[in-house]
Design a protein around this motif. Structure first.
Motif, PDB file in Angstrom:
ATOM      1  N   LEU A   1     104.784   6.605  84.687  1.00 44.86           N
ATOM      2  CA  LEU A   1     104.516   5.478  83.784  1.00 44.86           C
ATOM      3  C   LEU A   1     103.300   4.689  84.264  1.00 44.86           C
ATOM      4  O   LEU A   1     102.471   4.261  83.470  1.00 44.86           O
ATOM      5  CB  LEU A   1     105.748   4.575  83.708  1.00 44.86           C
ATOM      6  CG  LEU A   1     105.666   3.396  82.760  1.00 44.86           C
ATOM      7  CD1 LEU A   1     105.506   3.867  81.339  1.00 44.86           C
ATOM      8  CD2 LEU A   1     106.899   2.533  82.871  1.00 44.86           C
ATOM      9  N   GLY A   2     103.201   4.537  85.579  1.00 46.01           N
ATOM     10  CA  GLY A   2     102.078   3.797  86.146  1.00 46.01           C
ATOM     11  C   GLY A   2     100.747   4.397  85.757  1.00 46.01           C
ATOM     12  O   GLY A   2      99.831   3.678  85.349  1.00 46.01           O
TER      13      GLY A   2
ATOM     14  N   LEU B   1     103.284   3.468  94.155  1.00 41.43           N
ATOM     15  CA  LEU B   1     103.994   4.027  93.011  1.00 41.43           C
ATOM     16  C   LEU B   1     104.616   5.342  93.443  1.00 41.43           C
ATOM     17  O   LEU B   1     104.040   6.077  94.232  1.00 41.43           O
ATOM     18  CB  LEU B   1     103.036   4.265  91.840  1.00 41.43           C
ATOM     19  CG  LEU B   1     102.314   3.029  91.323  1.00 41.43           C
ATOM     20  CD1 LEU B   1     101.354   3.406  90.220  1.00 41.43           C
ATOM     21  CD2 LEU B   1     103.311   2.029  90.818  1.00 41.43           C
ATOM     22  N   GLY B   2     105.781   5.642  92.906  1.00 43.00           N
ATOM     23  CA  GLY B   2     106.428   6.905  93.243  1.00 43.00           C
ATOM     24  C   GLY B   2     106.928   6.947  94.675  1.00 43.00           C
ATOM     25  O   GLY B   2     106.982   7.996  95.298  1.00 43.00           O
TER      26      GLY B   2
ATOM     27  N   LEU C   1      99.921   3.780  82.104  1.00 44.92           N
ATOM     28  CA  LEU C   1      99.506   2.398  81.857  1.00 44.92           C
ATOM     29  C   LEU C   1      98.139   2.106  82.449  1.00 44.92           C
ATOM     30  O   LEU C   1      97.318   1.419  81.846  1.00 44.92           O
ATOM     31  CB  LEU C   1     100.532   1.427  82.448  1.00 44.92           C
ATOM     32  CG  LEU C   1     101.887   1.401  81.741  1.00 44.92           C
ATOM     33  CD1 LEU C   1     102.897   0.662  82.584  1.00 44.92           C
ATOM     34  CD2 LEU C   1     101.766   0.743  80.389  1.00 44.92           C
ATOM     35  N   LEU C   2      97.875   2.670  83.652  1.00 47.36           N
ATOM     36  CA  LEU C   2      96.573   2.427  84.292  1.00 47.36           C
ATOM     37  C   LEU C   2      95.443   3.058  83.482  1.00 47.36           C
ATOM     38  O   LEU C   2      94.354   2.507  83.401  1.00 47.36           O
ATOM     39  CB  LEU C   2      96.573   2.979  85.717  1.00 47.36           C
ATOM     40  CG  LEU C   2      97.274   2.118  86.760  1.00 47.36           C
ATOM     41  CD1 LEU C   2      97.358   2.858  88.072  1.00 47.36           C
ATOM     42  CD2 LEU C   2      96.548   0.796  86.939  1.00 47.36           C
TER      43      LEU C   2
ATOM     44  N   CYS D   1     108.076   5.909  89.031  1.00 51.04           N
ATOM     45  CA  CYS D   1     107.165   4.931  88.448  1.00 51.04           C
ATOM     46  C   CYS D   1     105.730   5.430  88.411  1.00 51.04           C
ATOM     47  O   CYS D   1     104.913   4.908  87.673  1.00 51.04           O
ATOM     48  CB  CYS D   1     107.260   3.586  89.147  1.00 51.04           C
ATOM     49  SG  CYS D   1     107.641   3.651  90.873  1.00 51.04           S
TER      50      CYS D   1
ATOM     51  N   THR E   1     112.368   8.735  86.179  1.00 50.80           N
ATOM     52  CA  THR E   1     112.475   7.422  86.806  1.00 50.80           C
ATOM     53  C   THR E   1     111.391   7.200  87.845  1.00 50.80           C
ATOM     54  O   THR E   1     111.414   6.212  88.557  1.00 50.80           O
ATOM     55  CB  THR E   1     113.832   7.267  87.510  1.00 50.80           C
ATOM     56  OG1 THR E   1     113.998   8.379  88.378  1.00 50.80           O
ATOM     57  CG2 THR E   1     114.953   7.207  86.520  1.00 50.80           C
TER      58      THR E   1
ATOM     59  N   VAL F   1     111.024   0.649  85.189  1.00 54.49           N
ATOM     60  CA  VAL F   1     111.576   1.725  86.000  1.00 54.49           C
ATOM     61  C   VAL F   1     112.137   1.220  87.336  1.00 54.49           C
ATOM     62  O   VAL F   1     112.416   2.007  88.222  1.00 54.49           O
ATOM     63  CB  VAL F   1     110.540   2.841  86.258  1.00 54.49           C
ATOM     64  CG1 VAL F   1     110.418   3.729  85.055  1.00 54.49           C
ATOM     65  CG2 VAL F   1     109.206   2.266  86.628  1.00 54.49           C
TER      66      VAL F   1
ATOM     67  N   LEU G   1     105.947  -2.096  85.002  1.00 60.11           N
ATOM     68  CA  LEU G   1     106.738  -1.142  85.782  1.00 60.11           C
ATOM     69  C   LEU G   1     108.121  -1.674  86.151  1.00 60.11           C
ATOM     70  O   LEU G   1     108.899  -0.951  86.755  1.00 60.11           O
ATOM     71  CB  LEU G   1     105.984  -0.728  87.044  1.00 60.11           C
ATOM     72  CG  LEU G   1     104.845   0.252  86.795  1.00 60.11           C
ATOM     73  CD1 LEU G   1     104.133   0.583  88.075  1.00 60.11           C
ATOM     74  CD2 LEU G   1     105.346   1.512  86.150  1.00 60.11           C
TER      75      LEU G   1
ATOM     76  N   THR H   1     104.433  -0.119  76.638  1.00 63.92           N
ATOM     77  CA  THR H   1     105.432   0.152  77.674  1.00 63.92           C
ATOM     78  C   THR H   1     106.622   0.925  77.091  1.00 63.92           C
ATOM     79  O   THR H   1     107.050   1.949  77.628  1.00 63.92           O
ATOM     80  CB  THR H   1     105.938  -1.156  78.294  1.00 63.92           C
ATOM     81  OG1 THR H   1     104.818  -1.976  78.572  1.00 63.92           O
ATOM     82  CG2 THR H   1     106.698  -0.894  79.560  1.00 63.92           C
TER      83      THR H   1
ATOM     84  N   ILE I   1     107.383   4.965  77.973  1.00 69.08           N
ATOM     85  CA  ILE I   1     108.555   5.390  78.746  1.00 69.08           C
ATOM     86  C   ILE I   1     109.396   6.367  77.930  1.00 69.08           C
ATOM     87  O   ILE I   1     109.929   7.349  78.450  1.00 69.08           O
ATOM     88  CB  ILE I   1     109.384   4.191  79.275  1.00 69.08           C
ATOM     89  CG1 ILE I   1     110.538   4.645  80.183  1.00 69.08           C
ATOM     90  CG2 ILE I   1     109.988   3.372  78.183  1.00 69.08           C
ATOM     91  CD1 ILE I   1     110.162   4.855  81.575  1.00 69.08           C
TER      92      ILE I   1
END
Lengths: 259, 194
Positions: free
Chosen positions: B120-121, B26-27, B124-125, B117, B115, A120, A117, B77, B81
Motif C-alpha cells: 500500500l505504501g 514499511l513492511g 500511495l508514494l 504495508c 497486510t 494496515v 497506512l 486509500t 487497499i
C-alpha cells in the motif's frame, strides 16, 4: 464467584467503559505488552509531537471503527468480513487524513504516507477481529479508546526519548544542548550536552525499540519467576504474531477447501 | 535517453538509498517475522516483488484513468487497499491453477502480503511523487528488490546468530532489532550514490 459480576482489569467490572480504557492503557497495552503495530511505532517516533499526533489519529480511527464494526458484525456475513472491516477502517482513515490536511497541514506533511497506512496497522484490525466483532457497541468503542490511548502513550514516550537524546528537545523545546531554555547554572550545565544524532535517524528507532522489548522481556521473566500470569505478553513484533498465526489459519482454511 | 536515466535513478534510489525496510520502516512485519531462514526469506521477497510490481501498475492505471477523471482522488486509500487485497487473491488463484510449483513455493506468503504495508505504501508514494505509470512500476519493482536484499541479508545473519551467545533479555526480537539497526547504519552509506 456465583452471582458476582466477572472482574476485569484492576478489579473493575468486566467490559465497563473504565475497565476497557485501563485495560488498553496498562494491562494489554498494544505496544508494550501485546507488541503489535510496530511499523508506525518505529517510523513516526522521531519526535514526541509526531508520536502524539499519530497516536491520536490512530485512537480516533480505532474507537470509531470498533464501534461501527460492533454495530455491523451481525449483518456482515462471516466470509466477507475481512474486506468489509477494511472498508470501514479505510473510510475513517480517509476522514482523518482529510481533517489533518485541512487543519494541521504541517503535521500532515511530517507524517506523510504513514497516515493512510493506519489502514494496515495491525492494532486496528486486530481489535476489530478480536474484540469488536464479539462485543456490544459501547464496550467496543471504549476498548478502541483505551487501546488507542495506550498506543499514544507508548509512542509519545518513545518519541520523547529519541527526541531528547537525538536533538536535545522535548515537544520542540530545547532542553539539552546549546540554546537550552532552562536558565542559570543548571542551564549552563545542560548546554554542554551534545545531541546524539543517530537516535533521530532510522537506526536509532531500531535500537530504542530493541532496548524497550529487552526491558519488557526482563519484566516478564521476573513476573514469571514470581509465579504471575504472563500469558498476555506478546512475543515481539506485530507480525510475528501474524506470521506465526496466519499460515496455520490459512492452511486450515485450505484443508477445508480441499475437502 | 533522459527517461532511461530517470528510471535508473528511481531504481537505485528506491532499492538502495531509500531502502523500504531500513529507511522507511514499511513492511517490517515480514522482515522481522519471515527472516529466520534464507530460502523462505527469498521466497517472501520474490512473492512481494511480483505483487508490488503488479499492484503499482494496476493502482497507477486505476488512479489515472478512473479516480482522476471522476475527481475522486481522495478515495485512493480505500480503493488501493481493496485492489491489493483483490490482486493478492487473484494472483493466488492463477498460480494455483497454472503454476503449481511456484504456488507451492510462495503459497503461504501470498495471503500475508495483503497486510504488508509496503504494498500500500508504494502505491500511495507513487501517487504522492507524481510518478507516471512506467516510473511507478519501476519504483514498485525497485522497492521490492530493496526489500528482498534486506530480508535475505537479515536471514543470513540470523542463521549465523543462532549459534551466538546473546544476553538473556535480548534473545529473540531485541537482538533482531539491533541487527536491523546496524544494517540501517550500513545502508545509510548508500546515500553517497546519490
Amino acid at each position: 464467584m456465583s452471582g458476582e459480576k466477572k472482574k476485569g482489569a484492576l478489579g473493575l467490572q468486566m467490559d465497563s467503559p473504565m475497565e476497557r480504557v485501563f485495560n488498553g492503557l496498562i494491562v494489554e497495552n498494544p505496544t508494550l505488552v501485546l507488541m503489535i503495530g510496530m511499523c508506525p511505532t518505529l517510523a513516526v517516533t522521531t519526535s514526541a509531537i509526531n508520536g502524539i499526533t499519530m497516536g491520536l489519529a490512530t485512537t480516533f480511527v480505532l474507537a470509531l471503527s470498533n464501534a461501527v464494526i460492533a454495530l455491523l458484525h451481525k449483518i456482515i456475513p462471516d466470509t466477507v468480513r475481512i474486506p468489509a472491516f477494511i472498508v470501514v477502517i479505510a473510510s475513517f482513515v480517509t476522514l482523518v487524513q482529510l481533517l489533518l490536511a485541512a487543519y494541521i497541514p504541517s503535521l500532515n506533511d511530517a507524517l506523510g504516507v504513514y497516515i493512510p497506512l493506519i489502514v494496515v496497522n495491525c492494532i486496528i484490525f486486530g481489535r476489530a477481529e478480536a474484540y469488536a466483532s464479539k462485543h456490544a457497541v459501547v464496550p467496543s468503542f471504549f476498548d478502541g479508546i483505551g487501546m488507542g490511548l495506550g498506543f499514544t502513550c507508548a509512542i509519545t514516550c518513545i518519541g520523547l526519548v529519541r527526541e531528547l537524546i537525538g536533538s536535545g528537545t522535548a515537544f520542540n523545546i530545547q532542553i539539552l544542548g546549546e540554546g537550552t531554555v532552562i536558565p542559570g547554572s543548571v542551564g549552563n550545565f545542560l548546554a554542554m550536552y551534545q545531541p546524539v544524532r543517530i537516535f533521530v535517524m532510522q537506526a536509532g528507532a531500531f535500537f530504542v525499540l530493541a532496548c524497550l522489548i529487552a526491558f519488557m522481556n526482563r519484566v516478564k521473566r521476573n513476573m514469571a519467576a514470581k509465579g504471575k500470569d504472563t500469558s498476555k505478553f506478546g512475543v515481539g513484533g506485530c507480525c510475528t504474531v501474524n506470521t506465526a498465526g496466519a499460515p496455520v489459519k490459512i492452511n486450515a482454511e485450505k484443508k477445508e477447501e480441499d475437502k | 535517453m533522459k527517461t532511461i536515466g530517470e528510471l535508473l535513478t528511481i531504481l537505485v534510489t528506491s532499492s538502495l538509498i531509500n531502502n523500504v525496510v531500513l529507511s522507511q520502516f514499511l513492511g517490517l512485519c515480514p522482515f522481522l517475522g519471515v527472516s529466520k531462514k534464507t530460502n523462505t526469506a527469498l521466497g517472501m521477497g520474490l512473492a512481494l516483488t511480483f505483487v508490488i510490481t503488479l499492484s503499482s501498475a494496476v493502482c497507477g492505471l486505476i488512479y489515472k484513468f478512473i479516480l482522476i477523471p471522476l475527481d475522486m482522488g481522495y478515495l485512493q486509500t480505500i480503493v488501493f487497499i481493496l485492489i491489493i487485497a483483490m490482486l493478492v487473491q487473484f494472483v493466488e488463484m492463477v498460480l494455483k491453477k497454472y503454476m503449481v510449483s511456484l504456488y507451492k513455493a510462495l503459497g503461504v506468503y501470498l495471503p500475508l502480503i495483503t497486510t504488508n504495508c509496503a504494498v500500500l505504501g508504494v502505491a500511495l508514494l507513487n501517487v504522492q511523487s507524481d510518478y507516471n505509470i512506467v516510473q511507478g512500476v519501476v519504483n514498485g519493482f525497485a522497492t521490492a528488490i530493496g526489500f528482498t536484499i534486506a530480508i535475505v541479508i537479515m536471514a543470513g545473519i540470523r542463521e549465523k546468530m543462532y549459534y551466538n551467545d546473546v544476553p538473556e533479555s535480548f534473545k529473540g526480537m531485541p537482538i533482531v532489532l539491533i541487527t536491523a539497526g546496524l544494517m540501517a547504519i550500513a545502508f545509510t552509506g548508500f546515500s553517497g550514490l546519490r
